[in-house]
Write an enzyme that holds these catalytic residues in place. Structure first.
Site: not given
Length: 733
Positions: A481-486, A489, A600
């Site tokens: 689905l995407g990618e974040g700081g963690f 996903v 955040d």
């Protein structure tokens, strides 16, 4: 007459008379030969700046020798340098001629006949449009011209046939295309231009200069030229070229000195004309390595023996001596032969022209003193050996001390790094155990039935790695689905049919186990319709995953910052999103079991379900407060610039008012077109102007501005914000 003097204090005032012949014009000066032109013993070519001259001349000052050579030298009569000669040619005096014929052949002939010495043969491709020119660089070239006089191609040049002198712009190396190699060769003696025992070459593999004697490497410059004169790099600009066609070394004079020529002497020295010696192969004996000297195999009788060279003479030359009348032997050959002969104690040149050798095996009738060509090999004195030994031990002691110090610091660094790694692994192990303990504490078996999985009483499940792999199709790109700081996903589907979103802790994630544990603790204990719901987690070795309910409409930024999708958000939906976020924050700040500051809050962390209801997500950076605490200070600033409050960015102070500031920015983004510098309703996003009630939009703008006050004390609480949002009595200030 021309003279070749490298290092010996020879010649008298009468020498200068002959040197000045280089500049005494016999005819009008010229720098070129055209087809049909000749150069004889009574004429010369002089470069345009009168720096160099080419002519026939006798080497040495013995007029009885009826031999001329084609020599190229410095035209200044104060100089003592011949920089090039046309091969090993001996031609009768007054009969030698350099000619460029009409077919383009450049050659030296004699009027008495005989075999000519051909410098360039044009028989394969005759041309009459050529010219031979002496350049100011000292390069004598032959080139073919176009009809307009411009250069078509270079046919021949003296730089491709170097003698013992290295001029700026000359090359040492190899041309792979033609197979041509460039190297210097010392003269056999000061007045004999026959190639001598020493050569200066460029080693492309080692990227360094080397001096050989009869093929044996005596000296190396080092690839950083560290074995040259210390000031050489400040005097000269070195150039190293390596490509498919050629590999070579050249140099230029930084100061544009008129004495920048380098000469390889008959004894193996590389020196600047009338200047310092910059490399010495003459002090390389095969057992020493100082100054770039190389070792080679020594005679067994000389093993461990170090000898000095002293001068003197024998009263009786015939006493215990051997003579070798070989005109191809130089003084360096005599030294090498004496060294290799265990009976030899002294040597000298045999002839006045410094060729041939004479060896002595007995020291009878030897008188120490000055003699130019007589050298005696003698063992170093005990005092000299003692001095050298003390010197060597001093250097050895320094080297050992340096090695001990370096070893100590290396060991210290190793222990510190190891300690840091051990502590990091220990902390990681403790965090993982804490997470596992936390999971086991809350594990139960009710509600959702997942094979071989456990779950807690708050619909919190421990989902097996096999189930996650199956749900996400082994984390395929199609499910991402995407990618974040963690980390990334993925979308998935459990065996029960429930859709999920899997947040996988990335190996290069800006967040880590601490943030994973933080989010696990918080989300598992917080229950609110405007907070994203955590279904469970999965821990498989170093792989850590959080499993959330799936949000059908992705995140708020997906709609808000796209000109087409933003039209799907009318004012009613936007106000509902604003109010939902406010409700979620109020729960975190006041009504949950834990007082939580998100830290955040931004559009990408607001997820939207299928009904477009907002869910606050990403609690990795959140902090838990004591109910009686109002603010905290940190040195680790986290979050997103633009959404962070001024006191947090500048001083590291955060509180519930920090979230209020982020909420104010977010509310202005939802309600306004921030790119227009106008007032009131003109701030409203053009896509919703037709669907809104004017006073409610103005109310949200005013509340957003109140929330983004610079001073935290002037900002409302989330309870005040929600009250203002829902109160019909709120009026603009």
């Amino acid at each position: 007459m021309a003279t070749k003097i490298h290092h010996l204090p020879m010649k008298s005032v009468f020498l200068l008379y002959f040197l000045c012949l280089w500049t005494s014009p016999h005819a009008a000066e010229r720098d070129s030969l055209k087809p049909g032109d000749t150069l004889n013993s009574s004429s010369s070519l002089v470069s345009a700046s009168r720096r160099f001259a080419l002519r026939f001349s006798q080497l040495g000052n013995d007029k009885s020798t009826n031999v001329n050579n084609l020599l190229l030298g410095i035209s200044d009569c104060a100089s003592e340098l011949i920089v090039w000669h046309a091969g090993n040619n001996n031609i009768a005096r007054n009969s030698s001629v350099l000619t460029l014929d009409n077919e383009g052949t450049l050659k030296v002939i004699t009027r008495q006949g005989g075999v000519p010495m051909v410098l360039y043969n044009s028989s394969t491709q005759p041309t009459n449009n050529t010219i031979a020119t002496l350049l100011d660089s000292g390069n004598f070239i032959l080139k073919e011209l176009h009809s307009n006089g411009s250069t078509m191609r270079l046919l021949w040049q003296s730089f491709d046939h170097p003698s013992d002198t290295f001029l700026p712009e000359m090359k040492l190396g190899v041309n792979h295309k033609t197979g041509k190699t460039w190297s210097l060769a010392s003269w056999l003696a000061d007045y004999i231009p026959t190639p001598g025992p020493f050569s200066l070459e460029w080693d492309p593999k080692g990227r360094e200069l080397i001096i050989r004697r009869r093929g044996v490497i005596y000296w190396k410059s080092g690839y950083r030229f560290q074995n040259l004169l210390p000031d050489a790099t400040s005097i000269y600009e070195f150039k190293v070229v390596s490509n498919g066609e050629e590999e070579y070394f050249s140099f230029s004079d930084k100061n544009q000195s008129q004495q920048s020529e380098l000469i390889l002497t008959t004894t193996g020295q590389l020196k600047v004309i009338k200047g310092p010696i910059i490399a010495r192969a003459d002090i390389c004996y095969g057992y020493n390595t100082n100054g770039g000297c190389q070792k080679w195999r020594q005679p067994e009788c000389r093993d461990g023996e170090e000898l000095d060279f002293s001068s003197g003479y024998f009263i009786k030359n015939e006493d215990h001596s051997t003579k070798i009348a070989n005109a191809s032997l130089s003084i360096s050959d005599c030294r090498a032969d004496c060294w290799n002969n265990c009976s030899c104690v002294a040597y000298s040149s045999l002839s006045d022209n410094a060729t041939g050798c004479q060896f002595w095996t007995e020291m009878s009738w030897f008188i120490p003193g000055y003699s130019r060509d007589l050298f005696v090999l003698k063992p170093k004195t005990s005092e000299s050996r003692s001095h050298d030994g003390t010197k060597n031990w001093r250097w050895i002691s320094i080297a050992i001390a340096d090695a001990v110090i370096v070893g100590f610091f290396c060991m210290l660094c190793y222990l510190l790094i190891r300690r840091k790694l051990v502590l990091r692994e220990k902390k990681k192990f403790e965090d993982e155990n804490e997470i596992l303990a936390l999971v086991r504490l809350n594990t139960s078996t009710n509600d959702i039935e997942i094979p071989n999985d456990g779950k807690n009483g708050h619909d919190f499940n421990i989902i097996s790695y096999t189930s996650v792999i199956s749900a996400t199709n082994n984390f395929s790109l199609e499910k991402k689905l995407g990618e974040g700081g963690f980390g990334p996903v993925y979308k998935g589907k459990l065996p029960t049919g429930q859709k999920i979103a899997v947040k996988r802790l990335g190996r290069n994630s800006r967040q880590g186990i601490l943030e994973f544990k933080n989010e696990l603790i918080l989300i598992s204990k917080l229950q609110h319709m405007n907070l994203v719901k955590l279904i469970g987690c999965c821990i498989h070795g170093e792989d850590m995953m959080l499993i959330y309910e799936y949000m059908h409409n992705k995140s708020l930024d997906y709609f808000l910052f796209d000109s087409n999708r933003s039209k799907l958000l009318d004012w009613k939906k936007r106000f509902n999103i604003i109010e939902g976020i406010a409700q979620g924050l109020l729960y975190l700040h006041k009504y949950s079991r834990l007082k939580v500051i998100h830290r955040d809050l931004k559009a990408s962390n607001i997820l939207l379900d299928k009904n477009m209801d907002p869910k606050i997500s990403d609690f990795g950076m959140a902090r838990i407060f004591n109910p009686h605490e109002s603010e905290e200070n940190t040195n680790r600033i986290v979050g997103t610039y633009g959404y962070m409050s001024p006191e947090y960015v500048t001083e590291g102070i955060f509180s519930t008012k920090s979230d209020v500031y982020s909420f104010g920015v977010l509310m202005l983004e939802i309600a306004c077109d921030l790119w227009q510098e106008v007032q009131g309703l003109e701030l409203v996003d053009p896509t919703i102007r037709g669907s809104c009630v004017n006073y409610t939009v103005l109310r949200c703008i005013h509340i957003g501005l109140l929330c983004t006050e610079i001073s935290a004390i002037n900002r409302p609480t989330m309870l005040d914000v929600l009250s203002m949002l829902t109160s019909e009595r709120f009026e603009s200030l």
